[in-house]
Write a protein that holds these residues in place. Structure first.
Motif, short mmCIF file in Angstrom:
data_model
loop_
_atom_site.label_atom_id
_atom_site.label_comp_id
_atom_site.label_asym_id
_atom_site.label_seq_id
_atom_site.Cartn_x
_atom_site.Cartn_y
_atom_site.Cartn_z
N UNK A 1 -16.56 -14.31 23.84
CA UNK A 1 -15.68 -13.48 24.64
C UNK A 1 -14.46 -13.08 23.82
N UNK A 2 -14.22 -11.81 23.71
CA UNK A 2 -13.11 -11.30 22.89
C UNK A 2 -11.76 -11.63 23.50
N UNK A 3 -11.68 -11.65 24.84
CA UNK A 3 -10.39 -11.78 25.53
C UNK A 3 -9.66 -13.06 25.16
N UNK A 4 -10.32 -14.22 25.30
CA UNK A 4 -9.65 -15.49 25.03
C UNK A 4 -9.27 -15.62 23.56
N UNK A 5 -10.13 -15.12 22.68
CA UNK A 5 -9.84 -15.19 21.25
C UNK A 5 -8.63 -14.34 20.90
N UNK A 6 -8.60 -13.13 21.46
CA UNK A 6 -7.48 -12.23 21.18
C UNK A 6 -6.18 -12.78 21.76
#
Length: 249
Positions: A54-59
Motif C-alpha cells: 500500500x502506497x499510502x502508509x509508506x508515503x
C-alpha cells in the motif's frame, strides 16, 4: 528550506480517506494531525508491515519522518512509495516531497529531476512548478563538481609532481657530481698546498721551490731574531735608568 513549498499535509489529507480497511492508518493520521510525529511514525510502520504494497502508509511514513528533521531517512520511504504508486496523483506527490528531501540535502541536481518527474505527473501544480524553478536557480548558483575534470586535474598534477621529482633528482645528481668534481679538485689543490711525502719519504716542494719544512725553519728563525732584538731593548732600558745616590752631609 526557506521559501520551499511542502506537500506533506496536502498529500496526507488526500490519502487519509483512501484506506478504510486499515484500522491503524486512521489512528496514525490523527497522531500526525496533532503533530505527534513519533507515534504517527510508529503506527505508519505497523500499517506498512501489514500492508507492504500500500502506497499510502509508506508515503505517510516518509512525511512523519521528514517532520522529525530526518530528511535522509524519509527519502527511502518516498522512494519505496514510488515503487508501489499506481496513480498519477500519488506519483506526483511522492516525487514532489522527494524533491524537498534533495533540496534539504543541497543535492540540487537530484531535486531538479524529482520536481521534473512530479510535473510530468501533474503539469498544472503551481507549487511543484515553483519548487522546480527554485531548484534550478540553486543548481545554477551551486553547480556540482565535475569528478572527471577533477580526476584529470589530479592526474595532471601527479604528472607535474613526477616531473618535478625527476627534475629534482637530476638536479641533485648534477649537484652531487659537481660537488664530487669540486672535492676532487679541492683535494688536488690541497695536495699542492699540503704536500705529502713522496715515495722516498721526502717532502714535495712547495710552489716556488720552498718546502714546508724550510718555511717552518724560516719562521722559527724570524721569531728567534725578534726575541733577541726585544732582549737588547729591555737590557738598554735597564742600563739607562738613573741610579739614586745619597747626599753628602
Amino acid at each position: 528550506m526557506k521559501n520551499l513549498i511542502l506537500h506533506l499535509l496536502l498529500l496526507f489529507t488526500f490519502v487519509a480517506n483512501a484506506q478504510q480497511k486499515d484500522k491503524i492508518l486512521p489512528k496514525a493520521n490523527e497522531e500526525y494531525a496533532e503533530n505527534n510525529f513519533v507515534d504517527a511514525e510508529a503506527d505508519y510502520r505497523i500499517s506498512n508491515s501489514k500492508f507492504p504494497n500500500k502506497t499510502v502508509s509508506t508515503y505517510n511514513l516518509g512525511n512523519a519522518i521528514y517532520k522529525q528533521n530526518q530528511a535522509s531517512e524519509a527519502k527511502f520511504a518516498f522512494a519505496k512509495a514510488l515503487k508501489t504508486a499506481k496513480s498519477r496523483p500519488q506519483k506526483h506527490r511522492a516525487f514532489h516531497n522527494l524533491g524537498n528531501v534533495f533540496m534539504k540535502e543541497k543535492d540540487y541536481t537530484q531535486a531538479v529531476e524529482a520536481y521534473k518527474n512530479a510535473l510530468r505527473n501533474n503539469p498544472t501544480d503551481e507549487e511543484t512548478r515553483y519548487n522546480y524553478a527554485l531548484a534550478k536557480k540553486m543548481l545554477k548558483e551551486n553547480p556540482p563538481k565535475d569528478d572527471k575534470k577533477d580526476d584529470k586535474k589530479d592526474k595532471k598534477d601527479d604528472k607535474k609532481d613526477d616531473k618535478k621529482d625527476k627534475d629534482k633528482d637530476k638536479k641533485d645528481d648534477k649537484n652531487n657530481k659537481d660537488k664530487e668534481k669540486k672535492d676532487d679538485k679541492g683535494d688536488k689543490d690541497k695536495d699542492k698546498k699540503d704536500p705529502k711525502p713522496n715515495e722516498n719519504g721526502e717532502p714535495k716542494p712547495m710552489p716556488g721551490g720552498m718546502s714546508k719544512e724550510r718555511l717552518e725553519n724560516l719562521l722559527d728563525a724570524v721569531n728567534k731574531e725578534e726575541k733577541k732584538v726585544q732582549d737588547k731593548v729591555n737590557a738598554n732600558k735597564v742600563k739607562g735608568k738613573p741610579v739614586k745616590t745619597e747626599k753628602d752631609w
